[in-house]
Design an enzyme around this catalytic site. Structure first.
Site, PDB file in Angstrom:
ATOM      1  N   ARG B  55       0.857  -1.193   0.000  1.00 26.02           N
ATOM      2  CA  ARG B  55       0.000   0.000   0.000  1.00 26.02           C
ATOM      3  C   ARG B  55       0.889   1.237   0.000  1.00 26.02           C
ATOM      4  O   ARG B  55       2.105   1.141   0.223  1.00 26.02           O
ATOM      5  CB  ARG B  55      -1.031   0.020   1.138  1.00 26.02           C
ATOM      6  CG  ARG B  55      -0.741  -0.674   2.405  1.00 26.02           C
ATOM      7  CD  ARG B  55       0.341  -0.092   3.216  1.00 26.02           C
ATOM      8  NE  ARG B  55       0.232   1.333   3.388  1.00 26.02           N
ATOM      9  CZ  ARG B  55       1.232   2.138   3.655  1.00 26.02           C
ATOM     10  NH1 ARG B  55       2.475   1.646   3.764  1.00 26.02           N
ATOM     11  NH2 ARG B  55       1.069   3.424   3.818  1.00 26.02           N
ATOM     12  N   ARG B  98      -7.224  -0.422  -6.780  1.00 19.23           N
ATOM     13  CA  ARG B  98      -7.395   0.738  -5.883  1.00 19.23           C
ATOM     14  C   ARG B  98      -7.769   1.941  -6.738  1.00 19.23           C
ATOM     15  O   ARG B  98      -6.933   2.422  -7.504  1.00 19.23           O
ATOM     16  CB  ARG B  98      -6.086   1.093  -5.140  1.00 19.23           C
ATOM     17  CG  ARG B  98      -5.569   0.126  -4.091  1.00 19.23           C
ATOM     18  CD  ARG B  98      -6.451  -0.115  -2.893  1.00 19.23           C
ATOM     19  NE  ARG B  98      -6.746   1.002  -2.027  1.00 19.23           N
ATOM     20  CZ  ARG B  98      -5.953   1.435  -1.047  1.00 19.23           C
ATOM     21  NH1 ARG B  98      -4.809   0.875  -0.817  1.00 19.23           N
ATOM     22  NH2 ARG B  98      -6.324   2.436  -0.279  1.00 19.23           N
ATOM     23  N   ASP B 244      -1.894  10.651  -2.169  1.00 17.51           N
ATOM     24  CA  ASP B 244      -2.257   9.623  -3.142  1.00 17.51           C
ATOM     25  C   ASP B 244      -2.494  10.239  -4.510  1.00 17.51           C
ATOM     26  O   ASP B 244      -2.350   9.590  -5.536  1.00 17.51           O
ATOM     27  CB  ASP B 244      -3.502   8.861  -2.679  1.00 17.51           C
ATOM     28  CG  ASP B 244      -3.137   7.902  -1.564  1.00 17.51           C
ATOM     29  OD1 ASP B 244      -3.007   8.373  -0.421  1.00 17.51           O
ATOM     30  OD2 ASP B 244      -2.916   6.712  -1.853  1.00 17.51           O
ATOM     31  N   LYS B 255      -4.872   9.933   2.722  1.00 18.31           N
ATOM     32  CA  LYS B 255      -5.533   9.107   3.736  1.00 18.31           C
ATOM     33  C   LYS B 255      -6.557   9.896   4.541  1.00 18.31           C
ATOM     34  O   LYS B 255      -6.334  11.051   4.902  1.00 18.31           O
ATOM     35  CB  LYS B 255      -4.445   8.559   4.673  1.00 18.31           C
ATOM     36  CG  LYS B 255      -4.924   7.673   5.802  1.00 18.31           C
ATOM     37  CD  LYS B 255      -5.640   6.449   5.307  1.00 18.31           C
ATOM     38  CE  LYS B 255      -4.805   5.694   4.309  1.00 18.31           C
ATOM     39  NZ  LYS B 255      -5.595   4.782   3.465  1.00 18.31           N
TER      40      LYS B 255
END
Lengths: 357, 357
Positions: B55, B98, B244, B255
């Site tokens: 991740r 994702r 991200d 996040k």
């Protein structure tokens, strides 16, 4: 409060006293199982406050009042000055259990006034028994009135964020932050509650969620990190939290994370309400920053309580064994972030809180 | 990155490929045990991204690049148009793992360009092997440069808050947010890190804390609720987080909880830095609010992973069995809350991010 037990609904208070024993709903056992804890002496009662078997400012206040009564009953002997010394020690033991909750000091000082009325141990006990029962009853009534007053701020289908547990479990009954929601639900307004899980002790996901289930109030648990996201997305209409202490200038000391939610609410133009009885007002402190903030054991951060497949509570480590943690249990929310303070006597601007008890 | 194994120090990358197998540090097993996971086909690789065995945006990017190479190696047959169809399916499978991490799309599109250069399957495989290895190496170098650039923002004994894990474990190596801290520490600046635990998956307390231990960097884990308190108390000098995705206007998708920390940092006049490689920039989106925010399983909120007394990871429920949860995995932090964006090419104001890759 309603408690669903094996399909039937029973009425409970969070804390009560019968003869010399103080009974309380054993909160660390929730939501895994519903259990009553009995304490037969005031030292054990102080420890039950410290260990958070009972928690929440108004509930701690009532437990403190019962604890003083219990200490008086415990006293062996007939010398009144010895009795007074014993009572001073008991007051200290009980006050030391949680340094931040103003209700605890308030309740104990109220009980002290009863002792001052007499020079007979027997009469002191009798006065304390009556006064502590009254304290618990009046605390319940104050919470009900907070609910009645605060309910007016809730519209049909309001989506409400709450933090920690300021419900019946944090009081003798009704709750503070949850009282308006409970009454709005009873009145058919169908509120929806976003429940902050409230790390580290998860009073939101463990206790508030449990209470909402008993009352059939719709809710979703969220991690504390998600509240800002939902506010920004327009999914939260208002925030209601409780308070452990409110200082003269309207600053609110409450569970760690309250300050974060208040800043985020203001940033997103969402009303932020604090629901608390007047016994929470600390007129001796000018600002919240004068208050000592309790830092609790780092293990509350490094470990997590969870319910295993046998419905037992287990403690599991969630961090490397070499890591340390900081664990402030409360924070200060300056008055400027607070829209209104809801009390048993009415709704106030934080800058204009009522000036006497 | 350094990993302490039985008293000796070994060097690892988070993800690498040998022949047709992709190896990765098995992150859900941390910090209980250090284990390597091997995936021998691209579907398993996609699942390892979805299940968060790997991740963090840059690490997912490299895994995606290796996954495309793996899919090419897997192909049986010699028809190039069949190969292209197979590769299109593989790209979709990997991209779907994702939806929020822009690096994943970026890496896969980069690999696509290699396939476009040839009409030979054998040559395509060879080009992809070289390109994916280069991608991982360049990703590592980009992170090192982010570290070198960001280190200048850190003073002696700076107290730094970070959220989630944007460390070596979230990249191929070095990390993004942790790279400047790592290099500052190597340079003797003695930074101190407050690690947000980062519910629901606790990448902070599980992964960032673990990395800091490997590097002997002083730190304290805090619950996400405590960051605002520490900021207001003046105990945090700066915040560094990863990203991200960064949209054209400088909004940052990261996040869940990042937005909360950014608002609180601004409110307390604390610099809020985002460290990310340029591959994170999404020039196709004008604002962060155009990005789909992944909502993950509610079980991540209702259960908690913990390490039992036998050092095994166990899943325990932390909420009433009747309760539901909402679990948005990311949030959008508008550019106005961000002080600077630290990239491999330099430090930018969020309103002035570089305009091409």
């Amino acid at each position: 409060m309603k408690v669903k037990i094996n399909g039937t609904m029973e009425e409970y208070r969070t804390v009560w006293m019968t003869d010399s024993v103080i009974y309380m709903i054993n909160q660390p056992k929730l939501p895994a199982c519903f259990q009553i804890y009995g304490s037969d002496n005031h030292r054990k009662t102080a420890k039950s406050i410290k260990d958070m078997i009972v928690r929440g400012a108004p509930a701690i206040g009532a437990t403190g009042a019962f604890g003083i009564t219990q200490a008086a009953i415990e006293f062996k002997g007939d010398d009144f000055s010895c009795f007074l010394r014993h009572m001073e020690e008991a007051k200290k033991t009980l006050k030391d259990a949680r340094p931040t909750a103003y209700d605890l000091f308030y309740a104990i000082d109220k009980m002290s006034e009863e002792i001052d009325k007499t020079s007979s141990i027997k009469e002191a006990i009798s006065l304390l028994q009556e006064a502590s029962l009254n304290y618990a009853n009046e605390s319940t009534e104050r919470c009900r009135l907070i609910g009645v007053n605060g309910e007016k701020l809730i519209r049909d289908s309001s989506r409400i964020l709450t933090h920690c547990n300021a419900g019946a479990l944090g009081c003798v009954d009704y709750g503070t932050a949850l009282a308006p929601i409970r009454i709005a639900n009873d009145n058919g307004k169908k509120p929806f509650v976003f429940v902050d899980e409230t790390r580290p002790r998860c009073q939101g996901s463990r206790l508030t969620a449990w209470e909402l289930i008993q009352e059939d109030i719709s809710h979703s648990i969220i991690v504390d990190n998600a509240a800002g996201y939902l506010m920004r997305k327009g999914e939260i209409d208002l925030v209601i939290v409780g308070a452990d202490r409110i200082t003269s200038n309207g600053d609110v000391i409450n569970k760690i994370g309250t300050y974060e939610k208040a800043v985020l609410a203001k940033e997103n133009n969402i009303p932020f309400y604090v629901a608390a009885p007047k016994s929470t007002f600390d007129y001796n402190s000018k600002t919240g920053d004068e208050t000592e903030i309790e830092e609790r054991s780092e293990d509350e951060v490094l470990y997590m309580w969870g319910i295993d497949s046998d419905n037992r509570l287990n403690n599991v480590r969630i961090a490397p064994k070499e890591s340390k943690a900081r664990n402030p249990a409360f924070d200060v929310t300056p008055a400027k972030y607070i829209s209104k303070i809801i009390t048993e006597e009415g709704i106030y601007n934080p800058q204009e809180i009522p000036t006497k008890h």
